[in-house]
Design a protein around this motif. Structure first.
Motif, mmCIF file in Angstrom:
data_model
loop_
_atom_site.group_PDB
_atom_site.id
_atom_site.type_symbol
_atom_site.label_atom_id
_atom_site.label_comp_id
_atom_site.label_asym_id
_atom_site.label_seq_id
_atom_site.Cartn_x
_atom_site.Cartn_y
_atom_site.Cartn_z
ATOM 1 N N MET A 110 -11.779 -18.622 -21.232
ATOM 2 C CA MET A 110 -13.177 -18.717 -21.636
ATOM 3 C C MET A 110 -13.819 -17.339 -21.508
ATOM 4 S SD MET A 110 -15.554 -21.003 -22.405
ATOM 5 C CE MET A 110 -14.805 -22.454 -21.702
ATOM 6 N N ALA A 111 -14.358 -16.883 -22.589
ATOM 7 C CA ALA A 111 -14.984 -15.584 -22.562
ATOM 8 C C ALA A 111 -16.306 -15.638 -21.818
ATOM 9 C CB ALA A 111 -15.223 -15.089 -23.985
ATOM 10 N N SER A 112 -16.569 -14.616 -21.014
ATOM 11 C CA SER A 112 -17.883 -14.478 -20.406
ATOM 12 C C SER A 112 -18.838 -13.970 -21.475
ATOM 13 C CB SER A 112 -17.812 -13.485 -19.249
ATOM 14 O OG SER A 112 -17.556 -12.188 -19.740
ATOM 15 N N ILE A 113 -20.137 -13.948 -21.149
ATOM 16 C CA ILE A 113 -21.108 -13.424 -22.107
ATOM 17 C C ILE A 113 -20.785 -11.970 -22.430
ATOM 18 C CG2 ILE A 113 -23.537 -12.917 -22.514
ATOM 19 C CD1 ILE A 113 -24.284 -15.224 -20.764
ATOM 20 N N ARG A 114 -20.429 -11.186 -21.418
ATOM 21 C CA ARG A 114 -20.113 -9.781 -21.651
ATOM 22 C C ARG A 114 -18.914 -9.649 -22.584
ATOM 23 N NH1 ARG A 114 -17.329 -5.264 -20.132
ATOM 24 N NH2 ARG A 114 -18.605 -3.367 -19.858
ATOM 25 N N GLN A 115 -17.882 -10.433 -22.335
ATOM 26 C CA GLN A 115 -16.696 -10.378 -23.186
ATOM 27 C C GLN A 115 -17.008 -10.822 -24.610
ATOM 28 O OE1 GLN A 115 -14.444 -12.891 -20.609
ATOM 29 N NE2 GLN A 115 -13.265 -11.209 -19.733
ATOM 30 N N PHE A 143 -16.063 -27.601 -10.950
ATOM 31 C CA PHE A 143 -15.597 -26.585 -11.893
ATOM 32 C C PHE A 143 -16.781 -25.823 -12.487
ATOM 33 C CE2 PHE A 143 -15.057 -25.679 -16.423
ATOM 34 C CZ PHE A 143 -13.951 -24.839 -16.425
ATOM 35 N N TRP A 144 -17.789 -26.563 -12.915
ATOM 36 C CA TRP A 144 -18.930 -25.956 -13.596
ATOM 37 C C TRP A 144 -19.703 -24.996 -12.694
ATOM 38 C CZ3 TRP A 144 -20.529 -24.739 -18.119
ATOM 39 C CH2 TRP A 144 -21.862 -24.418 -18.336
ATOM 40 N N LYS A 145 -19.822 -25.314 -11.427
ATOM 41 C CA LYS A 145 -20.571 -24.463 -10.503
ATOM 42 C C LYS A 145 -19.937 -23.084 -10.345
ATOM 43 C CE LYS A 145 -22.569 -28.237 -7.787
ATOM 44 N NZ LYS A 145 -22.570 -28.955 -6.481
ATOM 45 N N GLU A 146 -18.641 -22.979 -10.654
ATOM 46 C CA GLU A 146 -17.948 -21.704 -10.515
ATOM 47 C C GLU A 146 -18.088 -20.816 -11.751
ATOM 48 O OE1 GLU A 146 -16.503 -20.654 -7.720
ATOM 49 O OE2 GLU A 146 -17.211 -22.509 -6.790
ATOM 50 N N GLN A 147 -18.628 -21.373 -12.840
ATOM 51 C CA GLN A 147 -18.687 -20.624 -14.091
ATOM 52 C C GLN A 147 -19.940 -19.761 -14.158
ATOM 53 O OE1 GLN A 147 -15.799 -20.849 -15.481
ATOM 54 N NE2 GLN A 147 -15.446 -22.469 -13.957
ATOM 55 N N LYS A 148 -19.773 -18.545 -14.675
ATOM 56 C CA LYS A 148 -20.895 -17.626 -14.870
ATOM 57 C C LYS A 148 -20.890 -17.170 -16.330
ATOM 58 C CE LYS A 148 -21.821 -17.689 -10.446
ATOM 59 N NZ LYS A 148 -22.990 -18.413 -9.929
ATOM 60 N N GLN A 196 -9.234 -22.288 -12.376
ATOM 61 C CA GLN A 196 -9.737 -20.954 -12.710
ATOM 62 C C GLN A 196 -8.861 -20.241 -13.733
ATOM 63 O OE1 GLN A 196 -9.781 -18.360 -9.331
ATOM 64 N NE2 GLN A 196 -7.594 -18.541 -8.953
ATOM 65 N N ASP A 197 -7.646 -20.740 -13.958
ATOM 66 C CA ASP A 197 -6.737 -20.078 -14.895
ATOM 67 C C ASP A 197 -6.922 -20.547 -16.334
ATOM 68 O OD1 ASP A 197 -5.570 -18.630 -12.837
ATOM 69 O OD2 ASP A 197 -4.048 -20.155 -12.458
ATOM 70 N N ILE A 198 -7.577 -21.685 -16.549
ATOM 71 C CA ILE A 198 -7.667 -22.229 -17.897
ATOM 72 C C ILE A 198 -8.511 -21.341 -18.800
ATOM 73 C CG2 ILE A 198 -8.455 -24.177 -19.276
ATOM 74 C CD1 ILE A 198 -7.851 -25.996 -16.920
ATOM 75 N N LEU A 199 -9.640 -20.887 -18.308
ATOM 76 C CA LEU A 199 -10.558 -20.123 -19.149
ATOM 77 C C LEU A 199 -9.973 -18.788 -19.597
ATOM 78 C CD1 LEU A 199 -13.862 -20.932 -17.269
ATOM 79 C CD2 LEU A 199 -12.572 -22.296 -18.907
ATOM 80 N N PRO A 200 -9.347 -18.002 -18.711
ATOM 81 C CA PRO A 200 -8.706 -16.765 -19.176
ATOM 82 C C PRO A 200 -7.576 -17.029 -20.163
ATOM 83 C CG PRO A 200 -9.062 -16.668 -16.809
ATOM 84 C CD PRO A 200 -9.347 -18.076 -17.225
ATOM 85 N N LEU A 201 -6.847 -18.128 -19.980
ATOM 86 C CA LEU A 201 -5.780 -18.452 -20.930
ATOM 87 C C LEU A 201 -6.359 -18.783 -22.305
ATOM 88 C CD1 LEU A 201 -3.457 -20.613 -18.642
ATOM 89 C CD2 LEU A 201 -2.921 -18.381 -19.625
ATOM 90 N N ALA A 202 -7.471 -19.512 -22.325
ATOM 91 C CA ALA A 202 -8.118 -19.821 -23.597
ATOM 92 C C ALA A 202 -8.592 -18.543 -24.285
ATOM 93 C CB ALA A 202 -9.293 -20.770 -23.370
ATOM 94 N N GLU A 203 -9.075 -17.599 -23.493
ATOM 95 C CA GLU A 203 -9.523 -16.322 -24.064
ATOM 96 C C GLU A 203 -8.353 -15.583 -24.692
ATOM 97 O OE1 GLU A 203 -11.501 -12.081 -22.671
ATOM 98 O OE2 GLU A 203 -11.330 -13.734 -21.242
ATOM 99 N N LEU A 204 -7.187 -15.596 -24.039
ATOM 100 C CA LEU A 204 -6.017 -14.941 -24.595
ATOM 101 C C LEU A 204 -5.596 -15.555 -25.929
ATOM 102 C CD1 LEU A 204 -3.857 -14.469 -21.364
ATOM 103 C CD2 LEU A 204 -5.042 -12.681 -22.658
ATOM 104 N N LEU A 205 -5.900 -16.830 -26.111
ATOM 105 C CA LEU A 205 -5.585 -17.493 -27.361
ATOM 106 C C LEU A 205 -6.604 -17.195 -28.459
ATOM 107 C CD1 LEU A 205 -4.510 -21.007 -26.008
ATOM 108 C CD2 LEU A 205 -3.013 -19.275 -27.023
ATOM 109 N N GLY A 206 -7.653 -16.471 -28.095
ATOM 110 C CA GLY A 206 -8.649 -16.076 -29.090
ATOM 111 C C GLY A 206 -9.850 -16.973 -29.158
ATOM 112 N N ILE A 207 -10.028 -17.836 -28.156
ATOM 113 C CA ILE A 207 -11.171 -18.742 -28.140
ATOM 114 C C ILE A 207 -12.256 -18.122 -27.280
ATOM 115 C CG2 ILE A 207 -12.022 -21.035 -27.559
ATOM 116 C CD1 ILE A 207 -9.183 -22.073 -27.921
#
Length: 228
Positions: A1-6, A145-150, A212-223
């Motif tokens: 999952m991309a952050s706003i900055r990303q 899960f949601w509380k950890e997201q920024k 915590q690993d799902i969002l970076p993996l999704a980002e690597l897939l281009g999402i």
């Protein structure tokens, strides 16, 4: 999952848009002002962009002959809760005289607004009689899960037949991320992205022992789902 900055890093040089609807019916006043924002770069968490605007009447006809150039605008991404919020504040900073007329009564608390948004979506799950109510243990896992997201946009929420909470982020028309939050065990997730140079979608289903690993993996897939 991309952050706003990303999210904005991946869109440097691209045109983004944001619109303010005024609701005015007065002659000469715009029914809405359309902003074109071009991201120019980031310095840490400070986003820099150039901003232009064009005015339209209620029928969508342009009032202004050419866009108005508002120059460079800046916003600190720590002060926003999602990408659309960042675009709004870029426009407000670039065009203060216009927003003085159509300003909000007060600046909302960003953290509170995002919190209220997810609470409203959870309440909708409970009130929808056409779907199973969320299982308490599953809902607790999602909230943890949601509380950890920024800097992540609010997802759409659903429930499976057994009450498992499922969250969906949509990136454009053809990039999707789903995460399921079972009461126990590993989290399951699925993603779909377009095939490059061919028709159809590439689809992936997986389980992950660490959320915590799902969002970076999704980002690597281009999402990139900062806009949902």
């Amino acid at each position: 999952m991309a952050s706003i900055r990303q999210y904005f890093m991946s869109r440097i040089g691209r045109n983004l848009s944001w619109k303010l609807t005024t609701g005015s019916n007065r002659f000469g006043d715009p029914s809405y002002r359309q902003y074109t924002i071009v991201v120019r770069g980031l310095h840490g968490l400070e986003l820099l962009a150039t901003v232009e605007s064009s005015d339209y009447d209620a029928n969508g006809n342009p009032i202004s002959r050419s866009p108005q150039d508002h120059g460079v605008s800046k916003v600190n991404l720590e002060l926003v809760y999602d990408a659309m919020d960042a675009l709004e504040w870029l426009c407000r900073a670039a065009d203060p005289k216009f927003f003085a007329k159509y300003n909000r009564d007060k600046v909302p608390d960003r953290t509170r607004k995002a919190s209220e948004g997810i609470e409203n979506r959870i309440a909708a799950l409970h009130s929808n009689k056409d779907v199973p109510p969320p299982k308490p243990e599953s809902l607790e896992r999602f909230l943890a899960f949601w509380k950890e997201q920024k800097g992540v946009v609010l997802p759409a929420l659903f429930t499976a037949e057994d009450g498992t909470v499922r969250a969906r982020w949509q990136d454009g028309a053809n990039k999707t991320l789903w995460i399921s939050f079972p009461a126990k065990g590993q989290l399951s997730w699925s993603a779909s992205v377009p095939r490059i140079g061919n028709h159809g979608l590439r689809k992936l289903s997986a389980r992950c022992p660490d959320a915590q690993d799902i969002l970076p993996l999704a980002e690597l897939l281009g999402i990139g789902t900062a806009l949902g």
